[in-house]
Design a protein around this motif. Structure first.
Motif, PDB file in Angstrom:
ATOM      1  N   LYS A 176       0.831  -1.209   0.000  1.00 56.59           N
ATOM      2  CA  LYS A 176       0.000   0.000   0.000  1.00 56.59           C
ATOM      3  C   LYS A 176       0.863   1.257   0.000  1.00 56.59           C
ATOM      4  CE  LYS A 176      -4.173  -2.068   1.954  1.00 56.59           C
ATOM      5  NZ  LYS A 176      -5.316  -1.904   2.889  1.00 56.59           N
ATOM      6  N   GLU A 177       2.030   1.189   0.635  1.00 53.90           N
ATOM      7  CA  GLU A 177       2.977   2.301   0.551  1.00 53.90           C
ATOM      8  C   GLU A 177       3.466   2.471  -0.891  1.00 53.90           C
ATOM      9  OE1 GLU A 177       4.388   4.501   2.820  1.00 53.90           O
ATOM     10  OE2 GLU A 177       2.921   3.888   4.325  1.00 53.90           O
ATOM     11  N   SER A 178       3.800   1.362  -1.536  1.00 59.62           N
ATOM     12  CA  SER A 178       4.245   1.416  -2.933  1.00 59.62           C
ATOM     13  C   SER A 178       3.139   1.950  -3.840  1.00 59.62           C
ATOM     14  CB  SER A 178       4.682   0.023  -3.408  1.00 59.62           C
ATOM     15  OG  SER A 178       5.899  -0.361  -2.814  1.00 59.62           O
ATOM     16  N   ARG A 238       2.530 -16.864  -2.579  1.00 56.66           N
ATOM     17  CA  ARG A 238       3.944 -17.013  -2.235  1.00 56.66           C
ATOM     18  C   ARG A 238       4.767 -17.377  -3.460  1.00 56.66           C
ATOM     19  NH1 ARG A 238       6.067 -20.773   2.796  1.00 56.66           N
ATOM     20  NH2 ARG A 238       8.222 -19.994   2.857  1.00 56.66           N
ATOM     21  N   PHE A 239       4.196 -18.236  -4.315  1.00 57.04           N
ATOM     22  CA  PHE A 239       4.849 -18.643  -5.563  1.00 57.04           C
ATOM     23  C   PHE A 239       3.840 -18.501  -6.698  1.00 57.04           C
ATOM     24  CE2 PHE A 239       6.727 -21.294  -2.168  1.00 57.04           C
ATOM     25  CZ  PHE A 239       8.021 -20.808  -2.209  1.00 57.04           C
ATOM     26  N   PRO A 240       3.981 -17.490  -7.556  1.00 61.31           N
ATOM     27  CA  PRO A 240       5.018 -16.457  -7.536  1.00 61.31           C
ATOM     28  C   PRO A 240       4.747 -15.433  -6.435  1.00 61.31           C
ATOM     29  CG  PRO A 240       3.449 -15.964  -9.260  1.00 61.31           C
ATOM     30  CD  PRO A 240       3.043 -17.299  -8.692  1.00 61.31           C
ATOM     31  N   PRO A 241       5.767 -14.689  -6.025  1.00 63.92           N
ATOM     32  CA  PRO A 241       5.586 -13.692  -4.962  1.00 63.92           C
ATOM     33  C   PRO A 241       4.841 -12.463  -5.475  1.00 63.92           C
ATOM     34  CG  PRO A 241       7.846 -13.659  -5.756  1.00 63.92           C
ATOM     35  CD  PRO A 241       7.174 -14.792  -6.456  1.00 63.92           C
ATOM     36  N   ARG A 242       3.523 -12.503  -5.339  1.00 63.67           N
ATOM     37  CA  ARG A 242       2.679 -11.423  -5.863  1.00 63.67           C
ATOM     38  C   ARG A 242       1.607 -11.073  -4.835  1.00 63.67           C
ATOM     39  NH1 ARG A 242       6.227 -11.697  -8.954  1.00 63.67           N
ATOM     40  NH2 ARG A 242       6.217 -11.892 -11.234  1.00 63.67           N
ATOM     41  N   ILE A 243       1.208  -9.820  -4.837  1.00 67.33           N
ATOM     42  CA  ILE A 243       0.074  -9.366  -4.043  1.00 67.33           C
ATOM     43  C   ILE A 243      -0.737  -8.429  -4.927  1.00 67.33           C
ATOM     44  CG2 ILE A 243       1.428  -7.489  -3.002  1.00 67.33           C
ATOM     45  CD1 ILE A 243      -0.328  -7.818  -0.474  1.00 67.33           C
ATOM     46  N   THR A 244      -2.053  -8.553  -4.882  1.00 70.64           N
ATOM     47  CA  THR A 244      -2.922  -7.731  -5.721  1.00 70.64           C
ATOM     48  C   THR A 244      -3.794  -6.849  -4.843  1.00 70.64           C
ATOM     49  OG1 THR A 244      -2.989  -9.467  -7.411  1.00 70.64           O
ATOM     50  CG2 THR A 244      -4.661  -7.744  -7.544  1.00 70.64           C
ATOM     51  N   ARG A 250      -7.834  -3.292 -10.308  1.00 67.93           N
ATOM     52  CA  ARG A 250      -6.901  -4.176  -9.603  1.00 67.93           C
ATOM     53  C   ARG A 250      -5.470  -3.875 -10.046  1.00 67.93           C
ATOM     54  NH1 ARG A 250      -9.439 -10.071  -8.114  1.00 67.93           N
ATOM     55  NH2 ARG A 250     -11.248  -9.222  -6.983  1.00 67.93           N
ATOM     56  N   ILE A 251      -4.603  -3.745  -9.062  1.00 67.19           N
ATOM     57  CA  ILE A 251      -3.217  -3.348  -9.319  1.00 67.19           C
ATOM     58  C   ILE A 251      -2.289  -4.391  -8.702  1.00 67.19           C
ATOM     59  CG2 ILE A 251      -1.480  -1.562  -8.948  1.00 67.19           C
ATOM     60  CD1 ILE A 251      -3.850   0.427  -8.714  1.00 67.19           C
ATOM     61  N   PRO A 252      -1.539  -5.104  -9.531  1.00 66.83           N
ATOM     62  CA  PRO A 252      -0.631  -6.130  -9.007  1.00 66.83           C
ATOM     63  C   PRO A 252       0.684  -5.525  -8.517  1.00 66.83           C
ATOM     64  CG  PRO A 252      -0.517  -6.095 -11.392  1.00 66.83           C
ATOM     65  CD  PRO A 252      -1.561  -5.074 -11.007  1.00 66.83           C
ATOM     66  N   ALA A 253       1.264  -6.159  -7.547  1.00 69.62           N
ATOM     67  CA  ALA A 253       2.584  -5.774  -7.040  1.00 69.62           C
ATOM     68  C   ALA A 253       3.401  -7.042  -6.856  1.00 69.62           C
ATOM     69  CB  ALA A 253       2.459  -5.032  -5.712  1.00 69.62           C
ATOM     70  N   CYS A 254       4.698  -6.930  -7.034  1.00 75.69           N
ATOM     71  CA  CYS A 254       5.576  -8.051  -6.720  1.00 75.69           C
ATOM     72  C   CYS A 254       6.326  -7.724  -5.436  1.00 75.69           C
ATOM     73  CB  CYS A 254       6.536  -8.353  -7.864  1.00 75.69           C
ATOM     74  SG  CYS A 254       7.573  -6.982  -8.390  1.00 75.69           S
ATOM     75  N   ASP A 271      16.375 -11.564   4.543  1.00 74.28           N
ATOM     76  CA  ASP A 271      16.585 -12.032   5.911  1.00 74.28           C
ATOM     77  C   ASP A 271      15.888 -11.162   6.948  1.00 74.28           C
ATOM     78  OD1 ASP A 271      18.101 -14.127   5.021  1.00 74.28           O
ATOM     79  OD2 ASP A 271      20.023 -13.131   5.328  1.00 74.28           O
ATOM     80  N   ASN A 272      15.986  -9.846   6.788  1.00 77.69           N
ATOM     81  CA  ASN A 272      15.454  -8.950   7.814  1.00 77.69           C
ATOM     82  C   ASN A 272      14.558  -7.852   7.258  1.00 77.69           C
ATOM     83  OD1 ASN A 272      17.408  -7.505   6.471  1.00 77.69           O
ATOM     84  ND2 ASN A 272      18.379  -6.668   8.314  1.00 77.69           N
ATOM     85  N   ARG A 273      14.149  -7.986   6.007  1.00 76.62           N
ATOM     86  CA  ARG A 273      13.355  -6.929   5.395  1.00 76.62           C
ATOM     87  C   ARG A 273      12.559  -7.488   4.221  1.00 76.62           C
ATOM     88  NH1 ARG A 273      18.238  -7.003   3.181  1.00 76.62           N
ATOM     89  NH2 ARG A 273      18.474  -6.541   0.960  1.00 76.62           N
ATOM     90  N   ILE A 274      11.610  -6.691   3.758  1.00 79.00           N
ATOM     91  CA  ILE A 274      10.874  -7.033   2.541  1.00 79.00           C
ATOM     92  C   ILE A 274      10.883  -5.822   1.617  1.00 79.00           C
ATOM     93  CG2 ILE A 274       9.411  -8.704   3.747  1.00 79.00           C
ATOM     94  CD1 ILE A 274       7.731  -5.671   2.463  1.00 79.00           C
ATOM     95  N   MET A 275      10.625  -6.092   0.352  1.00 76.53           N
ATOM     96  CA  MET A 275      10.565  -5.040  -0.657  1.00 76.53           C
ATOM     97  C   MET A 275       9.339  -5.286  -1.521  1.00 76.53           C
ATOM     98  SD  MET A 275      13.315  -4.293  -3.732  1.00 76.53           S
ATOM     99  CE  MET A 275      14.647  -4.039  -2.558  1.00 76.53           C
ATOM    100  N   THR A 276       8.594  -4.233  -1.820  1.00 83.73           N
ATOM    101  CA  THR A 276       7.463  -4.352  -2.734  1.00 83.73           C
ATOM    102  C   THR A 276       7.629  -3.359  -3.871  1.00 83.73           C
ATOM    103  OG1 THR A 276       6.115  -2.786  -1.457  1.00 83.73           O
ATOM    104  CG2 THR A 276       5.856  -5.139  -0.956  1.00 83.73           C
ATOM    105  N   LEU A 277       7.054  -3.714  -5.013  1.00 78.60           N
ATOM    106  CA  LEU A 277       7.218  -2.908  -6.221  1.00 78.60           C
ATOM    107  C   LEU A 277       5.938  -2.908  -7.032  1.00 78.60           C
ATOM    108  CD1 LEU A 277       8.891  -1.524  -8.548  1.00 78.60           C
ATOM    109  CD2 LEU A 277       9.466  -3.836  -9.297  1.00 78.60           C
ATOM    110  N   ILE A 278       5.537  -1.717  -7.444  1.00 78.52           N
ATOM    111  CA  ILE A 278       4.421  -1.530  -8.372  1.00 78.52           C
ATOM    112  C   ILE A 278       4.929  -0.676  -9.521  1.00 78.52           C
ATOM    113  CG2 ILE A 278       2.219  -0.312  -8.704  1.00 78.52           C
ATOM    114  CD1 ILE A 278       1.455  -1.177  -5.878  1.00 78.52           C
ATOM    115  N   ALA A 279       4.575  -1.042 -10.733  1.00 74.46           N
ATOM    116  CA  ALA A 279       4.981  -0.236 -11.886  1.00 74.46           C
ATOM    117  C   ALA A 279       3.925  -0.308 -12.981  1.00 74.46           C
ATOM    118  CB  ALA A 279       6.329  -0.707 -12.416  1.00 74.46           C
TER     119      ALA A 279
END
Length: 237
Positions: A171-173, A198-204, A220-224, A229-237
């Motif tokens: 949601k930040e992305s 989880r496989f593939p690593p996607r959230i909509t 609907r907007i997909p994000a990967c 180890d200690n963080r996550i990264m999300t991306l929308i484009a």
């Protein structure tokens, strides 16, 4: 998610830098840096040819260091693309990209990342990195998700707290990706999580309100995402 093409380590403040492109979108370049706040100095703005905005005069050192590191990453990408104008700083603290370019910035705990693409690519980049904080996620889940979203995330095949963090970050992305188009603030409730895998690593995410004529309610907007180890990264484009 990230395809690495180059690494560097030139300054005590930026001991490590890597650059490359988003694997699924080669026109979208990234630069990720580690920065050491112990080596921060205001003089580095001049050394890196990055304007020091008036709003930073009252900011703490941590905020100044984060700002500089993220702009350094963005500047690295812009220069590689033939643009020698550093990103600006809008009154609302959002980045102002040079004419013909778009991008997104994020930083957390000694790490900063920038995405940059030609405006002609038609992309709307949004990037976010977050450190794991399971207890905080549980305590604040109601701020950025509703009960139905929490149930969906709890039913996923990953730790509930990890799924919550991915939802928060996505949601930040989303905000970073759409704010230049929307032109005004919108909150976490402007979108809901409707799917996570989880496989593939996607959230909509699905918009719960119309933000622009081209971004109506129900879009609907997909994000990967990527889990480290200690963080996550999300991306929308």
């Amino acid at each position: 998610m990230l395809t690495l093409t180059a690494t560097d380590s030139a300054y005590p403040f930026i001991p490590q830098s890597e650059a490359g492109f988003i694997t699924q979108l080669p026109s979208l370049r990234y630069c990720q840096v580690l920065f050491d706040i112990r080596h921060y100095q205001d003089a580095l703005f001049e050394r890196f040819a990055i304007p020091f905005p008036p709003t930073l005069h009252t900011a703490v050192i941590k905020r100044r260091a984060e700002y500089l590191a993220a702009r350094y990453a963005a500047q690295t990408l812009l220069r590689a693309g033939g643009c020698h104008t550093a990103p600006g700083h809008a009154p609302d603290r959002s980045p102002l990209w040079p004419s013909g370019w778009c991008g997104s910035l994020s930083h957390t705990d000694g790490r900063a990342i920038a995405l940059v693409a030609p405006l002609a690519s038609g992309l709307t980049p949004g990037i976010d990195i977050e450190m794991f904080a399971p207890e905080t996620m549980r305590e604040t889940a109601g701020i950025f998700t509703h009960a139905d979203e929490q149930a969906l995330l709890a039913a996923s095949d990953m730790d509930y707290e990890t799924a919550l963090l991915i939802a928060f970050s996505a949601k930040e992305s989303l905000f970073k990706a759409l704010y230049p188009e929307v032109g005004h603030f919108f909150g976490f409730d402007a979108a809901r999580v409707c799917k996570i895998t989880r496989f593939p690593p996607r959230i909509t995410l699905e918009l719960t309100q119309t933000l622009t004529p081209d971004r109506p309610k129900g879009s609907r907007i997909p994000a990967c995402y990527a889990v480290f180890d200690n963080r996550i990264m999300t991306l929308i484009a």
